[in-house]
Design an enzyme around this catalytic site. Structure first.
Site, PDB file in Angstrom:
ATOM      1  N   ASP A  72       0.257  -3.837  -1.068  1.00 44.43           N
ATOM      2  CA  ASP A  72      -1.094  -4.347  -0.281  1.00 44.43           C
ATOM      3  C   ASP A  72      -1.553  -3.477  -0.408  1.00 44.43           C
ATOM      4  O   ASP A  72      -1.629  -2.230  -0.071  1.00 44.43           O
ATOM      5  CB  ASP A  72       0.607  -4.700   1.231  1.00 44.43           C
ATOM      6  CG  ASP A  72      -0.931  -5.610   1.546  1.00 44.43           C
ATOM      7  OD1 ASP A  72      -0.808  -6.293   1.893  1.00 44.43           O
ATOM      8  OD2 ASP A  72      -1.544  -4.481   3.277  1.00 44.43           O
ATOM      9  N   GLU A 156      -0.029  -7.824  -5.046  1.00 47.18           N
ATOM     10  CA  GLU A 156      -0.536  -9.244  -4.591  1.00 47.18           C
ATOM     11  C   GLU A 156      -1.702  -9.154  -5.561  1.00 47.18           C
ATOM     12  O   GLU A 156      -2.854  -8.513  -5.061  1.00 47.18           O
ATOM     13  CB  GLU A 156      -1.212  -8.548  -3.117  1.00 47.18           C
ATOM     14  CG  GLU A 156      -1.608  -9.454  -2.785  1.00 47.18           C
ATOM     15  CD  GLU A 156      -2.078  -9.155  -1.397  1.00 47.18           C
ATOM     16  OE1 GLU A 156      -1.957  -7.989  -0.787  1.00 47.18           O
ATOM     17  OE2 GLU A 156      -2.137 -10.179  -0.268  1.00 47.18           O
ATOM     18  N   CYS A 220       6.826 -12.550   8.335  1.00 45.21           N
ATOM     19  CA  CYS A 220       7.866 -11.600   9.025  1.00 45.21           C
ATOM     20  C   CYS A 220       8.316 -11.610   7.659  1.00 45.21           C
ATOM     21  O   CYS A 220       9.262 -11.848   6.585  1.00 45.21           O
ATOM     22  CB  CYS A 220       8.812 -12.687   9.450  1.00 45.21           C
ATOM     23  SG  CYS A 220      10.086 -11.068  10.226  1.00 45.21           S
ATOM     24  N   CYS A 223      12.071 -11.906   8.271  1.00 44.24           N
ATOM     25  CA  CYS A 223      13.153 -13.560   8.729  1.00 44.24           C
ATOM     26  C   CYS A 223      12.040 -14.291   7.455  1.00 44.24           C
ATOM     27  O   CYS A 223      13.152 -15.985   7.480  1.00 44.24           O
ATOM     28  CB  CYS A 223      13.269 -13.434  10.183  1.00 44.24           C
ATOM     29  SG  CYS A 223      11.806 -13.872  10.736  1.00 44.24           S
ATOM     30  N   CYS A 239       7.554  -9.564  15.109  1.00 44.96           N
ATOM     31  CA  CYS A 239       7.513 -11.587  14.638  1.00 44.96           C
ATOM     32  C   CYS A 239       7.722 -11.923  15.898  1.00 44.96           C
ATOM     33  O   CYS A 239       8.794 -11.134  16.344  1.00 44.96           O
ATOM     34  CB  CYS A 239       8.598 -11.870  13.331  1.00 44.96           C
ATOM     35  SG  CYS A 239       9.018 -13.064  12.719  1.00 44.96           S
ATOM     36  N   CYS A 242      11.504 -13.093  15.215  1.00 43.24           N
ATOM     37  CA  CYS A 242      12.802 -12.538  15.312  1.00 43.24           C
ATOM     38  C   CYS A 242      12.517 -10.717  16.167  1.00 43.24           C
ATOM     39  O   CYS A 242      13.453 -10.216  16.379  1.00 43.24           O
ATOM     40  CB  CYS A 242      13.140 -12.165  13.996  1.00 43.24           C
ATOM     41  SG  CYS A 242      12.898 -11.207  13.019  1.00 43.24           S
ATOM     42  N   ASP A 249       1.111  -3.573   7.071  1.00 39.10           N
ATOM     43  CA  ASP A 249       0.407  -3.665   5.885  1.00 39.10           C
ATOM     44  C   ASP A 249       1.831  -3.266   5.389  1.00 39.10           C
ATOM     45  O   ASP A 249       1.971  -3.893   4.519  1.00 39.10           O
ATOM     46  CB  ASP A 249      -0.882  -2.142   5.433  1.00 39.10           C
ATOM     47  CG  ASP A 249      -2.069  -2.553   6.328  1.00 39.10           C
ATOM     48  OD1 ASP A 249      -3.057  -3.050   6.103  1.00 39.10           O
ATOM     49  OD2 ASP A 249      -2.312  -1.556   7.751  1.00 39.10           O
TER      50      ASP A 249
HETATM   51 ZN   LIG Z   1      10.816 -11.938  11.884  1.00 43.27          ZN
END
Ligand SMILES: [Zn+2]
Length: 297
Positions: A72, A156, A220, A223, A239, A242, A249
């Site tokens: 990233d 990316e 996230c 998840c 997140c 979750c 980053d």
């Molecule tokens: Zn999550």
């Protein structure tokens, strides 16, 4: 382009409109395969003429471990790797920047055509060249590290939004020193990113992939839940689904490493994800439909 090595120290190159031009090989040039170079550039610097050859670096064999890394690229951390490493491209120090300003000021005040003016401008150019050299050196080292340690390297896909993301922050949480950061970093780092990508491709041909990643910073990596609110601040990712906590980053780089398809979206079953974010999931009546907040840029 025609280039010939004459002996250990000297070589000659045919310059269009000029004929054969002899030059002395630098320490690096002695070992380089000059005939492999496609182009060269002749320049005049610090009272000397230079001939610089652009040689594509030799491919580095893959380690064969099957390792995949996502990168990233940002303004605050130049390259965050999905293995948790944070690599920063060296820039000019505060002191060096002050020196640039000082010499620029002196140049501006010196009389036109004076040697003082020329000397001050030369100082400015020297300092700026130092920054370019540092960036190039960093790109060489980093691309070698990537090619040597990983079989697949995922970048990316860059766009302007991502480039300016970290400095700007969000409307709710604007980044600090936005103006300075945007001005200082964007231009210089943008060049570094391009070079890093290019060099890595040359050193690891066929092992570099571009991942179209529209939501890498909001998704996230544990998840797959995508929500703007998960990005608590510039540095933190928590997140809301979750409760996964990570450096923002790093989270993005893990998403990049996951590649094209990304991480599967969370299942709708209650209790999915383990650690529950108390605030958003306390009223667990029924499995809620997946809500994806898509920010309008
Ligand atoms: Zn999550």
């Amino acid at each position: 382009m025609v280039v010939q090595k004459l002996n250990r120290r000297w070589a000659q190159v045919k310059v269009p409109g000029c004929g054969w031009v002899r030059f002395r090989l630098s320490a690096k040039g002695k070992g380089a395969r000059l005939p492999a170079a496609k182009t060269f550039r002749v320049s005049y610097r610090n009272g000397q003429w230079h001939a610089a050859f652009a040689v594509v670096p030799e491919p580095i064999p893959a380690p064969g471990t099957g390792g995949v890394v996502g990168i990233d690229r940002g303004v605050r951390i130049t390259a965050a790797l999905s293995d948790g490493r944070k690599l920063n491209c060296p820039q000019l120090t505060v002191k060096e920047r002050a020196q640039i300003r000082k010499h620029q000021r002196r140049a501006a005040h010196a009389p036109k055509g004076s040697s003082r003016k020329a000397a001050a401008y030369a100082k400015v150019a020297g300092l700026k060249a130092r920054e370019v050299n540092r960036r190039k050196d960093w790109c060489e080292k980093t691309s070698t590290l990537l090619a040597r340690t990983y079989d697949v390297i995922r970048f990316e896909k860059l766009n302007i939004k991502n480039m300016t993301r970290s400095a700007k922050g969000t409307v709710e949480q604007p980044g600090r020193n936005v103006r300075q950061k945007a001005g200082l970093n964007r231009g210089t780092l943008a060049q570094g990113w391009g070079l890093l990508r290019r060099r890595t491709e040359q050193k690891a041909p066929g092992r570099v992939e571009d991942v179209p990643a529209p939501f890498t910073s909001l998704r996230c990596s544990a998840c797959g839940w995508i929500e703007k609110k998960s990005r608590k601040s510039q540095a933190d990712f928590v997140c809301v689904f979750c409760g996964f906590t990570c450096n923002a980053d790093e989270n993005a780089s893990i998403n990049v490493a996951a590649g094209q398809g990304g991480i599967p979206r969370p299942r709708q079953t209650a209790g999915a994800g383990g650690v529950t974010a108390a605030s958003s999931r306390s009223s667990a009546r029924e499995p809620q439909p997946i809500r994806v907040e898509i920010p309008l840029f």
